[in-house]
Enzyme design. Structure first.
Site, PDB file in Angstrom:
ATOM      1  N   ASP A   1      37.316  49.075  35.765  1.00  0.00           N
ATOM      2  CA  ASP A   1      38.624  49.649  35.414  1.00  0.00           C
ATOM      3  C   ASP A   1      39.568  48.566  34.912  1.00  0.00           C
ATOM      4  O   ASP A   1      39.411  47.380  35.215  1.00  0.00           O
ATOM      5  CB  ASP A   1      39.242  50.370  36.623  1.00  0.00           C
ATOM      6  CG  ASP A   1      39.449  49.451  37.823  1.00  0.00           C
ATOM      7  OD1 ASP A   1      38.560  48.625  38.114  1.00  0.00           O
ATOM      8  OD2 ASP A   1      40.511  49.551  38.467  1.00  0.00           O
TER       9      ASP A   1
ATOM     10  N   GLU B   1      39.582  49.023  41.057  1.00  0.00           N
ATOM     11  CA  GLU B   1      40.049  47.783  41.699  1.00  0.00           C
ATOM     12  C   GLU B   1      41.546  47.613  41.496  1.00  0.00           C
ATOM     13  O   GLU B   1      42.262  47.152  42.378  1.00  0.00           O
ATOM     14  CB  GLU B   1      39.310  46.563  41.124  1.00  0.00           C
ATOM     15  CG  GLU B   1      39.552  45.256  41.889  1.00  0.00           C
ATOM     16  CD  GLU B   1      40.795  44.487  41.469  1.00  0.00           C
ATOM     17  OE1 GLU B   1      41.240  43.627  42.240  1.00  0.00           O
ATOM     18  OE2 GLU B   1      41.348  44.753  40.378  1.00  0.00           O
TER      19      GLU B   1
HETATM   20 ZN   LIG Z   1      40.627  42.135  38.046  1.00  0.00          ZN
END
Ligand SMILES: [Zn+2]
Length: 487
Positions: free
Chosen positions: A125, A189
């Site tokens: 992501d 994340e």
């Molecule tokens: Zn990162």
């Protein structure tokens, strides 16, 4: 999210250190910088470079911000693995039932079983990017004048592509590592993600990601300045973020009849005491070695202070001087600082309540309770009630006692003979906190040199140098082979 995204925090830390320390010793420092030009690293094999670039293009061009999710990109990663000859069981697409956009892929290159697997963490992501703010399309890899532009080039699709290309190269070379090499390409994340892939995989598919060692390029950092490569970081831990509330209440009353119990006064006096307080110095294995090694790329009094502070016992005067600089102070101790304040309810009423938010960054090894006790002592007023707003989720520091530093040093020196290998404690948080807390030693390592004066992770026109990316591909391949040796 209650705090800044990880990468931004990390860059603040390091840019600040370099700005305050390297620049502070400007003239001598400049002479040193000019005197030691970077050694020319070897070029990676052409095929490896081409493949890595092709993967990077696919990753950047496949948008994976949180509104879109990672599943589409994860499918492409899986397709590439299967096409390269990985068995379906070794190229699994894993999507949480209740979060269909948060797809993950776990790939495995089987080893000969000498030692537990090594797990690489690669989040897919990226942070949102507004095309109108950029000079180029953020979701299309663009090469221009020696730079590769696109959202994720530094954080962390550049590193993802390097790890992926290395894995495919090892597969095509029929390389059998001694330890299994596992790569988890994961979701969520960055701030705003709902189903963190590493956390979810550890809970739901532990057998697939279980390992004796984690390498997380996202937590790593290779710093350069004025064209000089300074260091390759080995991140072993992260400060633990949490927040308390300090509150004073009173019965209040008419403002024409003031009392000494005014909650605003009581709270302010407590906060004034906190503003003058420094938590005790707390060196960890990592920060002690950080100062020792960091000294090698510093000059003058900063260099000698770092060496004196790293001694056992540390030199108090040197610690004092380093504590006066924000960027070194935060490596020396836990910090708690007031970030918000509110109180009172009317212009002509005595306040019934005053409260402040105290944001803390705790050195690994200290507890929330011990920090709370210290705060109570420093605020020094029993009417100030301290409560937890955002609890700490403790994550230990991974040990430096094994051969992780020498392994990284061996590989890095093949490419950059003069570079310093620097143990680091991060001020932000990465996915390594999940693997550390379940007991897997985890290290942030990355060889993609980024200009410390021009950090663009999470920012506009994010980019990485073409040469720096090529060297990352080479470094990652060498590192993955070296680390896969059984121990
Ligand atoms: Zn990162």
């Amino acid at each position: 999210m209650p705090y800044l995204p990880r990468c931004q925090e990390r860059l603040f830390l390091v840019r600040g250190v370099v700005a305050s320390l390297l620049i502070a010793s400007s003239l001598i420092g400049a002479a040193v910088l000019a005197a030691s030009a970077p050694a020319a690293p070897s070029a990676p094999p052409a095929h490896d470079s081409t493949l890595a670039r092709e993967i990077l293009r696919e990753m950047i061009d496949t948008r994976s911000t949180h509104d879109v999710g990672t599943t589409e990109l994860a499918r492409k990663v899986q397709a590439r693995l299967l096409a390269a000859g990985f068995a379906p069981v070794d190229a699994q697409l894993l999507i949480p039932v209740d979060n269909p956009l948060s797809g993950n892929v776990v790939a495995r290159l089987h080893g000969s079983g000498k030692g537990k697997p090594v797990l690489y963490l690669c989040h897919l992501d990226v942070v949102e990017a507004k095309p109108e703010d950029w000079t180029r399309d953020p979701f299309h890899l663009t090469e221009d004048n020696g730079w590769l532009y696109g959202r994720g080039t530094i954080d962390m699709k550049g590193q993802d592509a390097a790890v992926f290309a290395a894995l495919l190269r090892m597969k095509s070379e029929h390389f059998t590592p001694e330890r299994d090499i596992v790569v988890a390409f994961t979701a969520d994340e960055e701030a705003g993600g709902e189903r963190n892939g590493v956390d979810w995989l550890l809970k739901e598919h532990r057998d697939l990601v279980d390992a004796g060692l984690v390498i997380n390029p996202d937590g790593g950092e290779a710093g350069m300045k004025a064209g000089r490569r300074l260091y390759v970081g080995v991140q072993t831990g992260e400060k633990i973020s949490m927040a308390f509330e300090a509150e004073v209440t009173d019965k209040g009353g008419h403002s024409s009849r003031p009392t000494a119990d005014n909650p605003i006064y009581r709270l302010s006096e407590g906060l004034a005491r906190l503003s003058k307080f420094r938590f005790p110095t707390h060196f960890t294995d990592t920060t002690r070695q950080y100062f020792e090694r960091r000294a090698a790329i510093e000059t003058g009094s900063i260099r000698s202070d770092m060496l004196a502070a790293a001694k056992t016992p540390p030199d108090p005067a040197a610690v004092d001087r380093l504590s006066a600089v924000v960027e070194t102070n935060i490596l020396l101790r836990t910090t708690c600082t007031a970030t918000r304040i509110e109180g009172g309810h009317a212009q002509n009423a005595l306040p019934q309540r005053a409260r402040a938010t105290l944001q803390c960054r705790i050195i690994p090894g200290e507890s929330q309770d011990s920090v709370r006790d210290t705060l109570a002592r420093v605020l020094d007023d029993p009417t100030i009630k301290i409560s937890v707003i955002t609890p700490a989720s403790p994550s230990p520091e991974s040990p430096l006692s094994g051969n992780i530093l020498s392994t990284v040093e061996k590989v890095a020196r093949q490419l950059w003979p003069d570079v310093v290998i620097l143990p680091q404690m991060g001020a932000g948080a990465s996915d390594s906190k999940y693997t550390r807390v379940v007991g897997i030693p985890s290290y942030g390592i990355d060889g993609m040199f980024d200009d410390l004066d021009d950090g663009r992770a999470h920012g506009r026109d994010e980019r990485i140098g073409v040469a720096a990316f090529g060297q990352e591909v080479d470094f990652t391949y060498r590192l993955m082979r070296e680390v896969s040796k059984g121990r």
